[in-house]
Design an enzyme around this catalytic site. Sequence first.
Site, PDB file in Angstrom:
ATOM      1  N   LYS A 114       2.761   2.319 -17.584  1.00  0.00           N
ATOM      2  CA  LYS A 114       3.366   3.272 -17.120  1.00  0.00           C
ATOM      3  C   LYS A 114       3.168   4.679 -17.843  1.00  0.00           C
ATOM      4  O   LYS A 114       2.650   5.584 -16.902  1.00  0.00           O
ATOM      5  CB  LYS A 114       4.926   3.094 -16.911  1.00  0.00           C
ATOM      6  CG  LYS A 114       5.157   1.988 -16.125  1.00  0.00           C
ATOM      7  CD  LYS A 114       5.719   2.496 -14.703  1.00  0.00           C
ATOM      8  CE  LYS A 114       5.708   1.555 -13.662  1.00  0.00           C
ATOM      9  NZ  LYS A 114       6.901   0.787 -14.024  1.00  0.00           N
ATOM     10  N   LYS A 195      -6.088  -5.306  -5.845  1.00  0.00           N
ATOM     11  CA  LYS A 195      -4.855  -6.014  -5.369  1.00  0.00           C
ATOM     12  C   LYS A 195      -4.352  -5.388  -3.881  1.00  0.00           C
ATOM     13  O   LYS A 195      -4.336  -3.920  -4.003  1.00  0.00           O
ATOM     14  CB  LYS A 195      -3.564  -5.864  -6.223  1.00  0.00           C
ATOM     15  CG  LYS A 195      -2.621  -6.722  -6.332  1.00  0.00           C
ATOM     16  CD  LYS A 195      -1.543  -6.592  -7.295  1.00  0.00           C
ATOM     17  CE  LYS A 195      -0.143  -7.028  -6.846  1.00  0.00           C
ATOM     18  NZ  LYS A 195       0.747  -7.013  -8.036  1.00  0.00           N
ATOM     19  N   LYS A 198      -0.025  -0.401  -0.782  1.00  0.00           N
ATOM     20  CA  LYS A 198       0.009   0.925  -0.164  1.00  0.00           C
ATOM     21  C   LYS A 198      -0.728   1.916  -0.809  1.00  0.00           C
ATOM     22  O   LYS A 198      -1.453   2.753   0.089  1.00  0.00           O
ATOM     23  CB  LYS A 198       1.444   1.015  -0.050  1.00  0.00           C
ATOM     24  CG  LYS A 198       1.885   1.789   1.292  1.00  0.00           C
ATOM     25  CD  LYS A 198       3.460   1.812   1.229  1.00  0.00           C
ATOM     26  CE  LYS A 198       3.799   2.382   2.469  1.00  0.00           C
ATOM     27  NZ  LYS A 198       5.196   2.195   2.859  1.00  0.00           N
TER      28      LYS A 198
HETATM   29  P1  ADP Z   1       7.861  -3.546  -7.288  1.00  0.00           P
HETATM   30  O1  ADP Z   1       7.522  -2.533  -8.344  1.00  0.00           O
HETATM   31  O2  ADP Z   1       9.258  -3.551  -7.000  1.00  0.00           O
HETATM   32  O3  ADP Z   1       7.145  -4.932  -7.794  1.00  0.00           O
HETATM   33  P2  ADP Z   1       5.769  -3.487  -5.193  1.00  0.00           P
HETATM   34  O4  ADP Z   1       5.825  -2.931  -4.085  1.00  0.00           O
HETATM   35  O5  ADP Z   1       4.585  -3.272  -6.221  1.00  0.00           O
HETATM   36  O6  ADP Z   1       6.949  -3.106  -6.002  1.00  0.00           O
HETATM   37  O7  ADP Z   1       5.896  -5.130  -5.015  1.00  0.00           O
HETATM   38  C1  ADP Z   1       7.189  -5.621  -4.599  1.00  0.00           C
HETATM   39  C2  ADP Z   1       6.712  -7.100  -4.541  1.00  0.00           C
HETATM   40  O8  ADP Z   1       5.637  -7.702  -3.676  1.00  0.00           O
HETATM   41  C3  ADP Z   1       6.586  -7.570  -6.199  1.00  0.00           C
HETATM   42  O9  ADP Z   1       7.366  -8.965  -6.074  1.00  0.00           O
HETATM   43  C4  ADP Z   1       5.112  -7.956  -6.063  1.00  0.00           C
HETATM   44  O10 ADP Z   1       4.568  -8.889  -6.873  1.00  0.00           O
HETATM   45  C5  ADP Z   1       4.756  -8.326  -4.582  1.00  0.00           C
HETATM   46  N1  ADP Z   1       3.441  -7.843  -4.218  1.00  0.00           N
HETATM   47  C6  ADP Z   1       2.930  -6.458  -4.019  1.00  0.00           C
HETATM   48  N2  ADP Z   1       1.680  -6.487  -3.832  1.00  0.00           N
HETATM   49  C7  ADP Z   1       1.381  -7.821  -3.864  1.00  0.00           C
HETATM   50  C8  ADP Z   1      -0.207  -8.332  -3.769  1.00  0.00           C
HETATM   51  N3  ADP Z   1      -1.178  -7.614  -3.390  1.00  0.00           N
HETATM   52  N4  ADP Z   1      -0.090  -9.754  -3.822  1.00  0.00           N
HETATM   53  C9  ADP Z   1       0.800 -10.259  -4.259  1.00  0.00           C
HETATM   54  N5  ADP Z   1       2.072  -9.882  -4.269  1.00  0.00           N
HETATM   55  C10 ADP Z   1       2.370  -8.625  -4.205  1.00  0.00           C
END
Ligand code: ADP
Length: 328
Positions: A114, A195, A198
């Site tokens: 971070k 990965k 958004k």
């Molecule tokens: P957070 O910080 O709450 O984890 P994210 O939006 O990054 O916010 O992710 C929300 C959830 O979705 C998490 O459990 C994360 O692991 C999952 N996630 C997000 N992007 C992916 C991805 N590309 N592949 C697998 N899991 C994902």
Amino acid sequence: MTKQGRVFSGARPTGRQHLGNYLGAIKNYVALQDNYECVYCIVDVHALTTMDTTLELKQNTYDMALDWLAAGIRPEESIVFIQSHVPQVMELHTYLSMVTPIGKLTDLPTFKDKVRENPNNVNYGLVGYPVLMAADILLYATDFVPVGVDQAPHLEFTREVVRSFNYRYGAPVLKEPQMKTTSIPKVLGIDGVQKMSKSLNNHIELASTAEETTQRVMQMVTDTARIRRSDPGNPDVCNVFSLHKIFSSQDEIDMINVECRRAGIGCVDCKKILAKNLNAHLEPFRSRRNELDQNPAYIWDTLADGAKRATVLAEETMTAVRDAIGLP
Ligand code: ADP
């Protein structure tokens, strides 16, 4: 059926969810409901640690809740709520911070990440992020937390906080949560490299129309070594094929696995099959989402009801915590 314990999970309000969120988190949230008492929290306070503006916070919270419910999270059964609606979490966070050595927080790999990402905004809240996360988990006397490998150090940290707190105040008031390690797939974006996310704009939104979804699928990068239609491809390194394995029938998967390797099927046709199957899979979600979206008050009421039920659990914990500390 009696449930096997309480599960807690939180996610930052990132707005409309994408396929990565669905396959990596939401799908598992839905499945866990069958065997566990589930508490799912939209962690808006956590979001503040890295946010430049809160203008979209409310809309993003609404959109995420809408997606969760449309995907099959059952709010009559599970507790679905917004973190800041149960302010006891902030109180517990403060008490937990008293038994947390600062070095432990600054040593966490996620903190270092971070800092790298936001070098100009290393705020106090950011350092305390894992303490707030521990408070989220502990406030609801959680038995299990579903975690991917990257979150494992945070949960281990939470377990250490429990031991420190219970030892410091001489009473086993906080429950040590167990890790529920789930093999969470890492969903790649349409670029086929990073990965799905958004912020990278390489995502496929669950709520987009069938046409938009097809368009995104058609933009997907396939096996980069396959340049001409007549070149054989390698499904093992193709992101389109990895999604076929989730959304297509076994016959289609077998066919593509063979035909791609001998250039019997081209990438365009292969993607068309994926788009068709993905749209068929998402159709019930979309219609449910549209239906729920007709009545925003229902979403907010559901979240308010969740907060009410979460508050009951929170107060139970806090009564014991305040008592153990010996607050006058
Ligand atoms: P957070 O910080 O709450 O984890 P994210 O939006 O990054 O916010 O992710 C929300 C959830 O979705 C998490 O459990 C994360 O692991 C999952 N996630 C997000 N992007 C992916 C991805 N590309 N592949 C697998 N899991 C994902």
